[in-house]
Design an enzyme around this catalytic site. Structure first.
Site, PDB file in Angstrom:
ATOM      1  N   SER A  37      13.103 -57.875 -38.325  1.00  0.00           N
ATOM      2  CA  SER A  37      12.249 -56.962 -39.183  1.00  0.00           C
ATOM      3  C   SER A  37      13.010 -55.655 -38.997  1.00  0.00           C
ATOM      4  O   SER A  37      14.068 -55.532 -38.205  1.00  0.00           O
ATOM      5  CB  SER A  37      10.932 -57.039 -38.873  1.00  0.00           C
ATOM      6  OG  SER A  37      10.839 -56.792 -37.383  1.00  0.00           O
ATOM      7  N   SER A 124       3.406 -74.063 -41.322  1.00  0.00           N
ATOM      8  CA  SER A 124       4.238 -74.144 -42.443  1.00  0.00           C
ATOM      9  C   SER A 124       3.970 -75.599 -43.193  1.00  0.00           C
ATOM     10  O   SER A 124       3.858 -76.839 -42.521  1.00  0.00           O
ATOM     11  CB  SER A 124       5.690 -74.410 -42.338  1.00  0.00           C
ATOM     12  OG  SER A 124       6.327 -74.571 -43.421  1.00  0.00           O
ATOM     13  N   TYR A 149      13.969 -75.588 -37.428  1.00  0.00           N
ATOM     14  CA  TYR A 149      13.039 -74.763 -37.944  1.00  0.00           C
ATOM     15  C   TYR A 149      11.787 -75.528 -38.333  1.00  0.00           C
ATOM     16  O   TYR A 149      10.627 -75.125 -37.639  1.00  0.00           O
ATOM     17  CB  TYR A 149      13.292 -73.737 -38.883  1.00  0.00           C
ATOM     18  CG  TYR A 149      12.004 -73.121 -39.606  1.00  0.00           C
ATOM     19  CD1 TYR A 149      11.573 -72.087 -38.799  1.00  0.00           C
ATOM     20  CD2 TYR A 149      11.599 -73.444 -40.832  1.00  0.00           C
ATOM     21  CE1 TYR A 149      10.360 -71.509 -39.467  1.00  0.00           C
ATOM     22  CE2 TYR A 149      10.414 -73.035 -41.304  1.00  0.00           C
ATOM     23  CZ  TYR A 149      10.023 -71.979 -40.675  1.00  0.00           C
ATOM     24  OH  TYR A 149       8.718 -71.484 -41.138  1.00  0.00           O
ATOM     25  N   LYS A 153       7.904 -76.085 -35.902  1.00  0.00           N
ATOM     26  CA  LYS A 153       6.519 -75.634 -36.362  1.00  0.00           C
ATOM     27  C   LYS A 153       5.482 -76.818 -36.154  1.00  0.00           C
ATOM     28  O   LYS A 153       4.802 -76.945 -35.634  1.00  0.00           O
ATOM     29  CB  LYS A 153       6.503 -75.432 -38.078  1.00  0.00           C
ATOM     30  CG  LYS A 153       6.879 -74.183 -38.012  1.00  0.00           C
ATOM     31  CD  LYS A 153       6.219 -72.807 -37.739  1.00  0.00           C
ATOM     32  CE  LYS A 153       6.835 -71.698 -38.497  1.00  0.00           C
ATOM     33  NZ  LYS A 153       6.092 -70.525 -37.369  1.00  0.00           N
ATOM     34  N   ASN A 199      15.301 -67.591 -49.834  1.00  0.00           N
ATOM     35  CA  ASN A 199      14.271 -67.839 -50.462  1.00  0.00           C
ATOM     36  C   ASN A 199      14.352 -67.407 -52.215  1.00  0.00           C
ATOM     37  O   ASN A 199      15.221 -66.625 -52.331  1.00  0.00           O
ATOM     38  CB  ASN A 199      13.201 -67.270 -50.134  1.00  0.00           C
ATOM     39  CG  ASN A 199      12.637 -67.816 -48.660  1.00  0.00           C
ATOM     40  OD1 ASN A 199      12.964 -68.939 -48.373  1.00  0.00           O
ATOM     41  ND2 ASN A 199      11.986 -66.932 -47.893  1.00  0.00           N
ATOM     42  N   LEU A 200      13.682 -68.212 -52.953  1.00  0.00           N
ATOM     43  CA  LEU A 200      13.913 -67.786 -54.332  1.00  0.00           C
ATOM     44  C   LEU A 200      13.661 -66.400 -54.859  1.00  0.00           C
ATOM     45  O   LEU A 200      14.500 -65.966 -55.619  1.00  0.00           O
ATOM     46  CB  LEU A 200      13.190 -69.075 -55.210  1.00  0.00           C
ATOM     47  CG  LEU A 200      13.273 -68.850 -56.501  1.00  0.00           C
ATOM     48  CD1 LEU A 200      14.519 -68.929 -57.316  1.00  0.00           C
ATOM     49  CD2 LEU A 200      12.351 -69.749 -57.352  1.00  0.00           C
ATOM     50  N   ARG A 231       7.004 -75.781 -56.384  1.00  0.00           N
ATOM     51  CA  ARG A 231       6.410 -75.301 -55.317  1.00  0.00           C
ATOM     52  C   ARG A 231       5.017 -74.533 -55.569  1.00  0.00           C
ATOM     53  O   ARG A 231       4.817 -74.339 -56.569  1.00  0.00           O
ATOM     54  CB  ARG A 231       7.453 -74.209 -54.524  1.00  0.00           C
ATOM     55  CG  ARG A 231       8.531 -74.833 -54.115  1.00  0.00           C
ATOM     56  CD  ARG A 231       8.629 -75.887 -52.801  1.00  0.00           C
ATOM     57  NE  ARG A 231       9.891 -76.245 -52.449  1.00  0.00           N
ATOM     58  CZ  ARG A 231      10.489 -77.346 -52.993  1.00  0.00           C
ATOM     59  NH1 ARG A 231       9.997 -78.079 -53.938  1.00  0.00           N
ATOM     60  NH2 ARG A 231      11.762 -77.676 -52.522  1.00  0.00           N
ATOM     61  N   GLY A 297      18.283 -81.774 -48.705  1.00  0.00           N
ATOM     62  CA  GLY A 297      17.034 -81.340 -47.846  1.00  0.00           C
ATOM     63  C   GLY A 297      15.929 -80.722 -48.644  1.00  0.00           C
ATOM     64  O   GLY A 297      15.088 -80.539 -48.108  1.00  0.00           O
TER      65      GLY A 297
END
Length: 340
Positions: A37, A124, A149, A153, A199-200, A231, A297
């Site tokens: 960040s 997630s 990752y 989670k 990400n899209l 999604r 994936g």
């Protein structure tokens, strides 16, 4: 006015949640180490809410420093834990980096507050993999993770559930997000990916503004309405408000047990090609995209059953795909004029 600790509070979802906590009357303490960040987000938050929340720069993997922090902040009434590494591709290349950071930080937070804690955990929908039944409910089986990752989670949820089983004073809600997108209506905070977006939506906005080349749609031969993957996209502001609802549920002792799980989505699936069309309609910008092969994936389609969140949390998503696209675009345009 209860004091809430937000770990990873300068990140994408964390920063929006800080704003919504303030709007709900909470005092907020932010902990972050800026691993993914930017310190300028603190100024952006101040511009939105009129005050700069208390901030402590801290690596939550440092057990002694976390314990020292907790000893100085005995008035913290709850924790919303976002702090984690989150790049799927990087996690495949550096699994130990992800296991160390994402587990140590969580365990240190629980230990530092002596398990006497209201905790909201950032989980997630990746825990579901490709669900057998859609929409997917919280009762669906957790499938083998596609990446380290995703595995962090799954295992973090197990750590929390098993710790709750022997620590009745630890009260936890795990929130399983679907696909957070968009930005605050002020365009002062939003998603700030490091490097090439994975990400899209940020790739779409960066492509539209000229920072990236054409968008690749990975696969147009899926068993969906237009062949592209599906999604459940959710506006980040709606998502942030759900964290406030979760903290309030814990504070008001309304939880049915000391470990609960909720899906956070809109309950609707949107294809990649529909997202591209929605962006063009909402912004008036034309996108350049090509069709590529399926990406290894990737799940074909997933969207959530959010009945439980509506009934138990009293929360439903309010903002639609057009608001998601227009706010993300306004944020991208802001960044062009005000680079971080």
């Amino acid at each position: 006015m209860n004091k809430i600790l937000v770990t990873g509070g300068t990140g994408f979802i964390g920063s929006h949640t800080v704003v919504e906590l303030h709007n709900a009357g909470y005092e907020v303490v932010i902990v972050d180490n800026f691993a993914n960040s930017n310190p300028k987000i603190l100024d952006q938050i101040e511009s939105i809410i009129g005050i700069k929340p208390e901030f402590v720069e801290l690596d939550l993997c440092d057990e002694a420093k976390v314990a020292e922090f907790a000893a100085k902040h005995t008035d913290i009434a709850g924790v919303i834990h976002f702090a984690a590494y989150k790049a799927v591709g990087e996690s495949v290349q550096q699994p130990l980096k992800y296991y160390r950071n994402n587990f140590y930080s969580l365990i240190n937070v629980i230990n530092a507050f002596n398990s006497n804690l209201n905790l909201v955990f950032s989980s997630s929908c990746t825990v579901y993999g490709q669900p057998d039944v859609l929409p997917v409910t919280e009762a669906a089986p957790v499938k083998k993770a596609e990446s380290p990752y995703g595995n962090t989670k799954q295992i973090a949820e197990e750590i929390l559930q098993e710790t709750c089983a022997v620590s009745p004073d630890l009260k936890v809600i795990s929130l399983r997000y679907f696909n957070p997108v968009g930005a605050h209506e002020t365009a002062l905070i939003g998603e700030l990916p490091i490097g090439v977006p994975q990400n899209l939506i940020p790739f779409i906005t960066q492509s539209a503004i000229g920072k990236r080349g054409p968008i690749t749609v990975y696969g147009n031969d899926y068993d969906t309405k237009d062949g592209s993957a599906v999604r459940d996209y959710i506006h980040v502001v709606d998502l942030a408000k759900a964290h406030v609802a979760a903290i309030q549920r814990l504070e008001q002792q309304k939880a049915e047990s000391n470990y609960e799980v909720f899906n956070l989505g809109t309950g609707r699936g949107t294809t990649v090609l529909e997202v591209i069309g929605a962006f063009e309609q909402a912004t008036g910008e034309q996108l350049n995209y090509t069709i590529g092969a399926r990406r290894e994936g990737d799940v074909e389609k997933v969207w959530g059953d959010v009945t439980k969140s509506a009934t138990a949390l009293g929360w439903t998503a309010e903002l639609g795909i057009n608001e998601m696209m227009s706010s993300a675009w306004n944020w991208e345009k802001y960044l062009k004029d005000n680079p971080f």
